[in-house]
Design a protein around this motif. Structure first.
Motif, PDB file in Angstrom:
ATOM      1  N   PHE A 128     -15.800 -24.324 -92.735  1.00 49.08           N
ATOM      2  CA  PHE A 128     -16.404 -23.752 -93.936  1.00 49.08           C
ATOM      3  C   PHE A 128     -17.610 -24.553 -94.413  1.00 49.08           C
ATOM      4  N   ASP A 129     -17.646 -25.847 -94.067  1.00 50.59           N
ATOM      5  CA  ASP A 129     -18.779 -26.715 -94.399  1.00 50.59           C
ATOM      6  C   ASP A 129     -19.139 -26.641 -95.881  1.00 50.59           C
ATOM      7  N   ASP A 130     -18.136 -26.886 -96.703  1.00 50.99           N
ATOM      8  CA  ASP A 130     -18.308 -26.781 -98.153  1.00 50.99           C
ATOM      9  C   ASP A 130     -17.629 -27.992 -98.793  1.00 50.99           C
ATOM     10  N   VAL A 131     -18.420 -28.795 -99.528  1.00 51.42           N
ATOM     11  CA  VAL A 131     -17.862 -30.014-100.123  1.00 51.42           C
ATOM     12  C   VAL A 131     -16.785 -29.719-101.163  1.00 51.42           C
ATOM     13  N   TYR A 132     -16.711 -28.484-101.632  1.00 53.13           N
ATOM     14  CA  TYR A 132     -15.724 -28.136-102.663  1.00 53.13           C
ATOM     15  C   TYR A 132     -14.477 -27.466-102.080  1.00 53.13           C
ATOM     16  N   GLN A 133     -14.422 -27.310-100.774  1.00 51.78           N
ATOM     17  CA  GLN A 133     -13.237 -26.688-100.176  1.00 51.78           C
ATOM     18  C   GLN A 133     -12.041 -27.640-100.282  1.00 51.78           C
ATOM     19  N   PRO A 134     -10.852 -27.109-100.496  1.00 54.67           N
ATOM     20  CA  PRO A 134      -9.668 -27.980-100.588  1.00 54.67           C
ATOM     21  C   PRO A 134      -9.250 -28.473 -99.211  1.00 54.67           C
ATOM     22  N   ILE A 135      -8.691 -29.657 -99.169  1.00 54.27           N
ATOM     23  CA  ILE A 135      -8.157 -30.207 -97.928  1.00 54.27           C
ATOM     24  C   ILE A 135      -6.842 -29.491 -97.599  1.00 54.27           C
ATOM     25  N   ASN A 136      -6.627 -29.219 -96.318  1.00 55.44           N
ATOM     26  CA  ASN A 136      -5.363 -28.648 -95.852  1.00 55.44           C
ATOM     27  C   ASN A 136      -4.853 -29.555 -94.735  1.00 55.44           C
ATOM     28  N   ASN A 137      -4.247 -30.659 -95.153  1.00 58.13           N
ATOM     29  CA  ASN A 137      -3.822 -31.682 -94.202  1.00 58.13           C
ATOM     30  C   ASN A 137      -2.646 -31.165 -93.376  1.00 58.13           C
ATOM     31  N   PRO A 138      -2.791 -31.094 -92.034  1.00 59.80           N
ATOM     32  CA  PRO A 138      -1.731 -30.514 -91.209  1.00 59.80           C
ATOM     33  C   PRO A 138      -0.575 -31.470 -90.905  1.00 59.80           C
ATOM     34  N   TYR A 139      -0.713 -32.725 -91.324  1.00 59.37           N
ATOM     35  CA  TYR A 139       0.305 -33.722 -90.973  1.00 59.37           C
ATOM     36  C   TYR A 139       1.266 -33.957 -92.135  1.00 59.37           C
ATOM     37  N   GLU A 140       2.465 -34.357 -91.783  1.00 62.41           N
ATOM     38  CA  GLU A 140       3.514 -34.565 -92.778  1.00 62.41           C
ATOM     39  C   GLU A 140       3.145 -35.701 -93.727  1.00 62.41           C
ATOM     40  N   LYS A 141       3.305 -35.458 -94.999  1.00 62.48           N
ATOM     41  CA  LYS A 141       3.004 -36.469 -96.008  1.00 62.48           C
ATOM     42  C   LYS A 141       3.879 -37.700 -95.788  1.00 62.48           C
ATOM     43  N   GLY A 142       3.277 -38.871 -95.943  1.00 61.59           N
ATOM     44  CA  GLY A 142       3.999 -40.113 -95.741  1.00 61.59           C
ATOM     45  C   GLY A 142       3.841 -40.694 -94.351  1.00 61.59           C
ATOM     46  N   THR A 143       3.218 -39.925 -93.438  1.00 64.27           N
ATOM     47  CA  THR A 143       2.986 -40.425 -92.078  1.00 64.27           C
ATOM     48  C   THR A 143       1.599 -41.061 -91.991  1.00 64.27           C
ATOM     49  N   ILE A 144       1.414 -41.905 -90.995  1.00 60.22           N
ATOM     50  CA  ILE A 144       0.099 -42.516 -90.798  1.00 60.22           C
ATOM     51  C   ILE A 144      -0.923 -41.462 -90.374  1.00 60.22           C
ATOM     52  N   GLU A 145      -0.475 -40.428 -89.671  1.00 64.33           N
ATOM     53  CA  GLU A 145      -1.378 -39.347 -89.287  1.00 64.33           C
ATOM     54  C   GLU A 145      -1.948 -38.645 -90.525  1.00 64.33           C
ATOM     55  N   HIS A 146      -1.078 -38.395 -91.499  1.00 60.40           N
ATOM     56  CA  HIS A 146      -1.499 -37.758 -92.755  1.00 60.40           C
ATOM     57  C   HIS A 146      -2.555 -38.615 -93.454  1.00 60.40           C
ATOM     58  N   LEU A 147      -2.326 -39.912 -93.468  1.00 56.97           N
ATOM     59  CA  LEU A 147      -3.261 -40.823 -94.135  1.00 56.97           C
ATOM     60  C   LEU A 147      -4.596 -40.890 -93.395  1.00 56.97           C
ATOM     61  N   LEU A 148      -4.563 -40.940 -92.074  1.00 57.33           N
ATOM     62  CA  LEU A 148      -5.805 -40.999 -91.290  1.00 57.33           C
ATOM     63  C   LEU A 148      -6.619 -39.721 -91.463  1.00 57.33           C
ATOM     64  N   TYR A 149      -5.946 -38.575 -91.456  1.00 54.48           N
ATOM     65  CA  TYR A 149      -6.643 -37.297 -91.656  1.00 54.48           C
ATOM     66  C   TYR A 149      -7.288 -37.265 -93.039  1.00 54.48           C
ATOM     67  N   ALA A 150      -6.519 -37.665 -94.060  1.00 54.58           N
ATOM     68  CA  ALA A 150      -7.033 -37.668 -95.432  1.00 54.58           C
ATOM     69  C   ALA A 150      -8.206 -38.629 -95.573  1.00 54.58           C
ATOM     70  N   LYS A 151      -8.110 -39.783 -94.926  1.00 57.94           N
ATOM     71  CA  LYS A 151      -9.191 -40.772 -94.992  1.00 57.94           C
ATOM     72  C   LYS A 151     -10.476 -40.195 -94.418  1.00 57.94           C
ATOM     73  N   ASN A 152     -10.381 -39.584 -93.250  1.00 63.74           N
ATOM     74  CA  ASN A 152     -11.594 -39.034 -92.652  1.00 63.74           C
ATOM     75  C   ASN A 152     -12.127 -37.842 -93.448  1.00 63.74           C
ATOM     76  N   TRP A 153     -11.236 -37.064 -94.053  1.00 70.10           N
ATOM     77  CA  TRP A 153     -11.699 -35.927 -94.859  1.00 70.10           C
ATOM     78  C   TRP A 153     -12.567 -36.425 -96.014  1.00 70.10           C
ATOM     79  N   VAL A 154     -12.133 -37.468 -96.672  1.00 74.81           N
ATOM     80  CA  VAL A 154     -12.931 -38.056 -97.750  1.00 74.81           C
ATOM     81  C   VAL A 154     -14.278 -38.535 -97.212  1.00 74.81           C
ATOM     82  N   ASP A 155     -14.263 -39.196 -96.045  1.00 74.79           N
ATOM     83  CA  ASP A 155     -15.509 -39.658 -95.430  1.00 74.79           C
ATOM     84  C   ASP A 155     -16.431 -38.485 -95.121  1.00 74.79           C
TER      85      ASP A 155
END
Length: 201
Positions: free
Chosen positions: A20-47
């Motif tokens: 969508f290439d939109d800075v206002y789009q919500p994140i839809n993290n596909p990884y289970e909350k509390g996992t390192i995968e979830h954190l890495l995905y969220a970190k890169n999304w912010v970046d």
């Protein structure tokens, strides 16, 4: 091989953002909350969002009020990025808490998570440089220059894979030890930024 594990997660985040290439789009993290995968995905999304904030704010025609609002969003994003790096370091601290550190162990100039932070940014550089190297509307000269830069970035990726793996192996073996310094950013703190605390009077 933590870097090789993290990099595809960063690539997935970047690809998902660009659907969508939109800075206002919500994140839809596909990884289970509390996992390192979830954190890495969220970190890169912010970046990734911040990367595009930085693009937008450099528009010479940007409305000054919009630019000020965007600058504040960038400041807030920087704080979130720093917090997430510290969460990733907490993961490593917990994982290696029982390692017996050797008497001659040395400290590294950056923690594993700050190296992973640089890898996340590198994933963004590679994605966008590849876009330019393959952009059909660009000149042959432009594409060739960008391909040369892309080759360097890909070489850097391999070097970072090796160096991050070595750092983590050294920590795992007790040859290096982690010492994490909370960043203590001052510009968002009402008690540390003089502009903010003077306005509280």
């Amino acid at each position: 091989m933590f870097a090789e594990f993290a990099f595809p997660i960063f690539e997935q985040s970047i690809a998902d953002y660009h659907k969508f290439d939109d800075v206002y789009q919500p994140i839809n993290n596909p990884y289970e909350k509390g996992t390192i995968e979830h954190l890495l995905y969220a970190k890169n999304w912010v970046d990734t969002v911040q990367w595009h904030y930085e693009d937008i704010i450099r528009d010479p025609q940007i409305d000054p009020i919009a630019a000020l609002d965007l600058k504040r969003k960038i400041d807030a994003s920087n704080q979130v990025r720093t917090d997430m790096v510290e969460y990733i370091d907490s993961y490593f601290l917990d994982k290696y808490k029982d390692v017996v550190v050797k008497a001659e162990a040395k400290i590294n100039t950056e923690s594993p998570a700050w190296a992973i932070d640089r890898l996340s940014i590198l994933a963004l550089k590679i994605y966008h440089m590849n876009e330019e190297a393959t952009r059909e509307t660009a000149s042959d000269e432009h594409r060739a220059k960008c391909q040369a830069k892309l080759d360097v970035l890909l070489d850097q990726k391999n070097d970072m894979f090796a160096s991050i793996s070595q750092l983590i192996a050294d920590i795992e073996n007790g040859d290096k030890y982690m010492k994490v310094y909370k960043q203590m950013k001052m510009y968002n703190d009402d008690d540390l930024n003089p502009v903010l605390y003077q306005n509280k009077k």
